[in-house]
Design a protein around this motif. Structure first.
Motif, PDB file in Angstrom:
ATOM      1  N   ALA A 127      40.547  42.964  26.429  1.00  0.00           N
ATOM      2  CA  ALA A 127      41.229  41.704  26.746  1.00  0.00           C
ATOM      3  C   ALA A 127      41.332  41.534  28.255  1.00  0.00           C
ATOM      4  N   ALA A 128      40.197  41.605  28.953  1.00  0.00           N
ATOM      5  CA  ALA A 128      40.194  41.478  30.410  1.00  0.00           C
ATOM      6  C   ALA A 128      40.324  40.012  30.811  1.00  0.00           C
ATOM      7  N   THR A 129      41.006  39.789  31.917  1.00  0.00           N
ATOM      8  CA  THR A 129      41.208  38.426  32.408  1.00  0.00           C
ATOM      9  C   THR A 129      40.144  38.012  33.410  1.00  0.00           C
ATOM     10  N   GLN A 130      39.310  38.942  33.829  1.00  0.00           N
ATOM     11  CA  GLN A 130      38.289  38.644  34.833  1.00  0.00           C
ATOM     12  C   GLN A 130      36.937  39.138  34.359  1.00  0.00           C
ATOM     13  N   ARG A 131      35.902  38.383  34.674  1.00  0.00           N
ATOM     14  CA  ARG A 131      34.539  38.752  34.337  1.00  0.00           C
ATOM     15  C   ARG A 131      33.678  38.613  35.583  1.00  0.00           C
ATOM     16  N   LEU A 132      32.665  39.464  35.680  1.00  0.00           N
ATOM     17  CA  LEU A 132      31.734  39.407  36.803  1.00  0.00           C
ATOM     18  C   LEU A 132      30.313  39.337  36.276  1.00  0.00           C
TER      19      LEU A 132
END
Length: 517
Positions: A127-132
């Motif tokens: 459930a990460a809030t950031q993607r790269l």
């Protein structure tokens, strides 16, 4: 007319045209869609997406995506990121208007995921809030700082003779089953108290091999600061291709937070083969050894992302340990030579040393660190001296002595000293040594304290000295890991400790056999 405009120009241009006129022709958003024209193992050919961009993700279904890779006039070649069992000719394909990305953040620490960011450890979804994006530009030259801080591996032959710095790229290469992964795992285990996060990327490995690595990391407590990115041997080649890039994006996130990160690519041989497979299926012209001409570029743009950032950008670092497999000790093959030229040095593992039981089987003569002493603690430089040269002379003289030639006293001493250096190279797996332990033994070795001890009890003598080194005062230990050279007082204290610890073994060696029995 509106449908024709949409087909010719794509949804982006169509919406801009409609907005310029002051109104939209349709009250709903348009979706640019095409269809599958052919499916092969790991790739698909698609028509009807004139506006698609290079490396843009396309959607086949809710569970199957692909990356647009060949952009031709009539159709595009798509690398599939999943199983193609349910994909058929004529199926609809949609643009996503975004590139491949992966979740990043502290929630990944301790987890095992695939290159799509999906959990492989049976745990909850990430459930990460950031993607790269998995493909990112490497840091500019002016954004980088010199590599000057050592990355301690805990392996004495590497820390002493082939030092690795934080931000360096050090290649590990050798034939099958020579201990390449063992060196990388020992290095990860040694970071437990060094404030270094680790990313282990398994590319096309057997599931049993990955399970064993993860079990070892868990047993040693290394999963508390490690992220594992996994692709197995039976995974589609597309997943193997993007795996190292996805793992690097995860590592870069932590580096950009000002942290030190170690990443292991195990191994880039499987990555190169996966790219060759995809390229041949996409009808890209093969070159040397059937690898496409840009195989050098895909590895260089991967490894160039490892660096030490300047203080203005947080001062974080990303150290890379790529692993490559050679065949019949042929380090001049295409892929090994590519990676040797890209990286900042290599650690070569010799099958001959492996057969002799000298583990880790590091060939000191063929291994090099191009950063060298600049990334080594001054304490090591004060005690290693001519160790590498002495060992090289020993190997030459040993070959000469095999002819049965009578040797003079100086040559005999050189050979005896070299035998103890070779014995010192041996280190058990999962047994990393601290800086103080390594320097004490190194100093005793270079000063010849082990030369009077029989080679048969060398291991016992070394173990006794390692136990004695734990009694060193804390102030001396702190100076050994500082950025200052070893003082004469500290050197004398270490020599006094070594002499005292090794005295019982010298006495035992000089006792008559009848007395010892």
């Amino acid at each position: 007319m509106s449908e024709l405009a949409s087909n010719l120009y794509g949804p982006d241009a169509f919406h801009q045209l409609a907005a310029a006129r002051g109104k939209y022709i349709f009250p709903f958003a348009l979706c640019e869609a095409g269809y599958v024209t052919s499916v092969s193992a790991g790739i698909a050919k698609v028509s009807g997406l004139p506006g698609v961009g290079f490396e843009e993700m396309v959607k086949f279904s809710e569970t199957l995506f692909g990356i647009a890779y060949n952009i031709d006039e009539a159709e595009i070649g798509v690398i599939l990121l999943g199983e193609d069992a349910d994909l058929n000719v004529g199926d609809q394909v949609e643009r996503t208007h975004r590139v491949m990305d992966i979740p990043v953040g502290d929630l990944l620490i301790g987890r095992i995921i695939n290159p799509l960011g999906e959990p492989e450890d049976g745990g909850a979804a990430i459930a990460a809030t950031q993607r790269l994006p998995v493909e990112r530009r490497a840091a500019a030259i002016m954004d980088r700082a010199p590599v000057a801080v050592p990355l301690q591996t805990g392996i004495k032959v590497i820390d002493a003779l082939i030092p690795i710095g934080r931000g360096q790229r050090e290649l590990i290469l050798g034939d099958r089953q020579t201990g390449k992964t063992a060196i990388a795992i020992d290095t990860i285990i040694n970071q437990s108290d060094k404030n270094v996060l680790c990313v282990y990327c398994a590319i096309g490995q057997r599931a049993s091999t990955v399970a064993k690595v993860v079990a070892n990391l868990r047993e040693k407590g290394a999963m508390d600061y490690t992220v594992v990115v996994v692709t197995e041997g039976n995974d589609p080649p597309g997943l193997k291709y993007i795996a190292p890039y996805a793992a690097t994006s995860i590592a870069e996130y932590f580096m950009e937070q000002g942290r030190d990160v170690l990443i292991v690519y195990d191994d880039l041989t499987h990555h190169a083969r996966a790219y060759r497979e995809l390229s041949l299926l996409l009808r890209r012209p093969p070159g040397r050894e059937a690898f496409p001409g840009d195989i050098f570029y895909i590895h260089s743009r991967l490894l160039e992302r490892s660096t030490h950032l300047s203080k203005d950008l947080g001062g974080g670092s990303l150290t890379a340990l790529p692993i490559i497999e050679t065949e019949a000790q042929n380090i001049s093959a295409y892929i090994p030579t590519n990676l040797i030229s890209i990286t900042d040095g290599q650690i070569y593992l010799s099958p001959k040393l492996f057969e002799l039981g000298i583990l880790p089987a590091v060939d000191v003569g063929k291994s090099v660190s191009r950063v060298g002493g600049k990334a080594q603690l001054p304490g090591y430089r004060s005690v290693t001296g001519s160790l590498k040269l002495d060992y090289a002379q020993f190997e030459e003289l040993e070959n000469y002595a095999r002819f049965g030639t009578r040797l003079d006293e100086a040559t005999r001493k050189t050979i005896e000293h070299g035998k103890r250096i070779r014995r010192w190279l041996i280190q058990h797996q999962f047994n990393p040594l601290s800086v103080a332990e390594q320097i004490v033994v190194l100093l005793a070795l270079t000063e010849g304290y082990f030369d009077t001890i029989p080679i048969t009890i060398f291991d016992e003598a070394e173990a006794g000295l390692l136990v004695a080194s734990k009694e060193l005062p804390d102030d001396i230990k702190s100076r050994l890991v500082s950025d200052k050279p070893l003082s004469e007082d500290d050197k004398n204290a270490l020599l006094s400790l070594a002499k005292k610890a090794l005295l019982p073994f010298e006495t035992a060696a000089n006792e008559p056999k009848s007395d010892r029995s």
